[in-house]
Design an enzyme around this catalytic site. Structure first.
Site, short mmCIF file in Angstrom:
data_model
loop_
_atom_site.label_atom_id
_atom_site.label_comp_id
_atom_site.label_asym_id
_atom_site.label_seq_id
_atom_site.Cartn_x
_atom_site.Cartn_y
_atom_site.Cartn_z
N SER A 1 0.84 -1.19 0.00
CA SER A 1 0.00 0.00 0.00
C SER A 1 0.89 1.25 0.00
O SER A 1 1.65 1.46 -0.93
CB SER A 1 -0.96 -0.04 1.19
OG SER A 1 -1.99 0.90 1.05
N ASP B 1 -9.97 -4.02 -5.14
CA ASP B 1 -9.38 -3.14 -4.14
C ASP B 1 -10.02 -1.76 -4.21
O ASP B 1 -10.01 -1.10 -5.26
CB ASP B 1 -7.87 -3.03 -4.39
CG ASP B 1 -7.10 -2.42 -3.22
OD1 ASP B 1 -7.72 -1.68 -2.42
OD2 ASP B 1 -5.89 -2.66 -3.13
N HIS C 1 -8.00 -5.11 -1.09
CA HIS C 1 -6.74 -4.53 -0.62
C HIS C 1 -5.92 -5.52 0.20
O HIS C 1 -4.69 -5.47 0.18
CB HIS C 1 -7.05 -3.29 0.20
CG HIS C 1 -5.88 -2.40 0.43
ND1 HIS C 1 -5.19 -1.79 -0.60
CD2 HIS C 1 -5.25 -2.00 1.57
CE1 HIS C 1 -4.21 -1.06 -0.11
NE2 HIS C 1 -4.22 -1.17 1.21
#
Length: 690
Positions: A542, A627, A662
């Site tokens: 991320s 995501d 995610h």
């Protein structure tokens, strides 16, 4: 063409994405994005490209399949598949979850009166997850009378949850279901009223609704709607069960409202109206609210104020600001105040008796560790449950007696196969950044390691949002350590390990400190003989994926191999697009690129905008099609641009999970397979694949 020829063709001819130049112009600056078209999921070329990359990845990793299986079996063999969490008590009930061998998800249970009573299964996530490729539980909230369970789940990875209500006397669902909710919820004390949040088109929780059990969702009352895109809305209740709390939160500003949980039809009251840059959190005790705030206190302070008049002029300081200690949070019980702080880079805690003022510190022996509060639903108790773990100590659950200062180990996660912690060593090191700042590194290795510059080393980092990277135990990490891999965490600026200023020095127009800190940690580990550049692997996810992209643009020669999980790499374009989840809120972390000063600075480090014609390390990039935080097209576009421009023959792989978001795969077995794939990539690239 036979199967072997097809495979060889996929290996020797990686996918080449079509280029469709798209002009992005702002502040007189023109950026040409050749892969902007990948945002359009309705375009069949997008899925075709992702599937082609997945096929290429599978072909390039085919020779590691036996290794992947070996790693998976090793990691699985260390896990006690049939296991039980430590039950926590609330009123007459003991609540816990358990897992069963062969089942991917937990089973949530309770017993009434004692732990010897008959087990009552509340929900079995495995049953709920049937026929779904992805499953994630959101809300799990028992009503005050223990007769109703509110729960929600997401089956796509998009973080959009559907809310259900289960009668725990009849095990029948109430007729109403509420879609597109977020994962916060609170019960009123009448056991008939529930408070939940709904999301907008950008997946932002922005509305608070009041629901009456047994009625249709379209009859629910909208109590609050947050119109400012940079704020997220959350709801919960105080441990005392006296108040429902609504938190409105941006990256740097907070506003809290409350209402009487005994009168759930009452109106929300505000504690302090938002002031940009002022954050605060609220706990309740008897006639007072206790508030942790950064108002005139960079490292936060503790104040209290009467519930009857909670406004700013009545705030009384209890713990003042200190330059060398970060006040993280407080937790209140009937007769005790627990104070959570961070000192010298490590989390600490002390317990104050509210009657006598006497304090005791909770002491931890290891040089680097992680510690956090456990599930403590009861207000009238002298027992504090907390969790402790370190690089070499498995996750441990303690019950701490706040009266006697004694702790009882309730459970330490069992590591099967004969784990001996004395075979491993952890240390707390300090590298020096270019500006002279000392950067902490947590490091772990197997005993007998020599600092001769020949060790493979996996370095990870994050450095964003004030999130401190925990040095916690991982049984899966033993798979690397036992192969001689040294593992380290760079506690770089942008996190909050060394205080609030540590965070502020790694954001906005000082963001590049995060990247140069990480590079400095890599250089230090090489210079001190821990590893060498051709033995150094790095990983981050991320915002940590942004870190990976930035440092390999700046110093591609320093690293041998890189894993970037769901990387946030197209910084300027994403943050300019307020239709995307989180984008507007990100202005308070990275800056608003509508301002030319921020635009120029962000563009100067944005990984996607700074890919150049040069050699890059071996690279594995992952993405999730669903995501909602880092859209699939960011890693996909980055991969395509790297393929276009890089001048080396190193491996570049993109692996997109076509049914997850995610956090990747949801079940514990599939998550383990994903990790085995990543470990196999790292070990293979480091020459340890046999």
């Amino acid at each position: 063409m036979n199967k072997d020829n097809v495979l060889q063709n996929i290996v020797t001819h990686p996918p080449v994405a079509e280029q469709q130049p798209y002009v992005l112009e702002l502040h007189g600056d023109r950026r040409i994005d050749k892969y902007f078209w990948m945002r359009d999921l309705e375009n069949p070329q997008v899925i075709a490209y992702l599937e082609a990359e997945n096929a290429h990845t599978a072909a390039m990793m085919q020779h590691t399949e036996a290794l992947q299986t070996q790693l998976y079996n090793e990691m699985l063999a260390r896990i006690k598949e049939t296991d039980l969490s430590v039950p926590y008590r609330k009123d007459e009930y003991y609540y816990y979850s358990r897992t069963e061998e062969g089942k991917a998800y937990p089973i949530h249970c309770r017993k009434k009166g004692s732990l010897e009573a008959t087990e009552e299964v509340l929900i079995d996530e495995n049953e709920l997850a049937q026929e779904h490729e992805f499953f994630e539980l959101g809300v799990f909230a028992i009503s005050p009378n223990h007769q109703i369970l509110a729960y929600s789940f997401d089956t796509s990875g998009s973080e959009q949850y559907t809310l259900y209500f289960l009668n725990l006397n009849t095990y029948q669902l109430y007729p109403e279901t509420i879609p597109e909710t977020y994962f916060s919820f609170a019960w009123g004390n009448d056991n008939q009223t529930g408070f939940y949040t709904k999301i907008d088109d950008a997946n932002r929780p922005y509305q608070l609704f009041r629901h009456t059990l047994g009625t249709a969702a379209n009859q629910d009352v909208l109590l609050y709607e947050e119109t400012d895109d940079i704020y997220h809305l959350y709801v919960g209740e105080t441990r005392s069960q006296a108040y429902i709390m609504m938190h409105l939160q941006s990256s740097i500003t907070t506003e809290v409202h409350y209402l009487d949980a005994n009168n759930p039809q009452s109106e929300l009251q505000i504690i302090r109206p938002r002031t940009t840059g002022i954050e605060y959190s609220v706990e309740h005790h008897n006639d007072n609210f206790y508030i942790v705030t950064n108002d005139a206190a960079t490292n936060f302070k503790l104040v209290k104020t009467p519930v009857a008049q909670p406004s700013l002029e009545n705030w009384q300081t209890i713990i003042p600001h200190r330059d060398d200690v970060l006040l993280l949070d407080v937790s209140l019980f009937a007769n005790h105040l627990v104070i959570y702080e961070r000192k010298g880079g490590l989390p600490t805690a002390r317990v104050q008796n509210l009657s006598t003022g006497e304090e005791n510190n909770i002491i931890f022996p290891e040089p680097t560790y992680e510690f956090y509060e456990g599930n403590n639903p009861e207000f009238n108790t002298k027992i504090l449950r907390f969790h402790y773990t370190s690089f070499i100590t498995p996750a441990s659950v303690f019950d701490y007696n706040m009266e006697t200062n004694e702790r009882e180990l309730k459970k330490q996660t069992e590591v099967l196969g004969g784990y001996d912690k004395t075979q491993y060593q952890s240390e707390w090191l300090m590298a020096t950044a270019p500006d002279g700042t000392n950067i902490p590194i947590s490091i772990v290795y197997k005993q007998g390691m020599q600092k001769d510059g020949k060790n493979p080393l996996l370095l990870t980092g994050y450095g964003a949002y004030g999130s401190s990277y925990p040095a916690s135990f991982s049984s899966t990490r033993l798979t690397l350590l036992d192969r001689g891999v040294v593992c380290a965490i760079a506690h770089i600026r942008g996190g909050e390990e060394m205080g609030r200023k540590w965070y502020e020095d790694g954001k906005f127009l000082q963001k590049k400190n995060t990247f140069t800190d990480f590079i400095a940690c890599g250089e230090y580990l090489i210079n001190q003989g821990w590893t060498a550049s051709d033995r150094l692997a790095i990983t981050g996810g991320s915002a940590g994926g942004l870190l990976m992209g930035a440092v390999i643009n700046m110093r591609p020669d320093l690293f041998k191999t890189v894993v970037a999980n769901v990387p946030f790499v197209d910084v300027v374009t994403t943050i300019l697009d307020t239709s995307l989840p989180l984008s507007a809120m990100e202005w308070e972390e990275w800056g608003n690129p509508n301002d030319k000063v921020y635009y120029d600075y962000m563009k100067s480090y944005s990984p996607y905008d700074n890919v150049e014609s040069k050699d890059y390390p071996d690279l594995l990039i992952t993405a999730g099609l669903n995501d909602s935080r880092v859209k699939y097209w960011e890693p996909a576009k980055w991969t395509a641009k790297l393929r276009e421009l890089k001048t080396d023959n190193h491996i570049l792989l993109l692996k997109t999970n076509m049914g997850a978001g995610h956090s990747g795969a949801s079940g514990r077995y599939e998550s383990l397979r994903e990790l085995a794939f990543e470990y196999a990539f790292i070990l293979d690239r480091l020459g340890l694949g046999k």
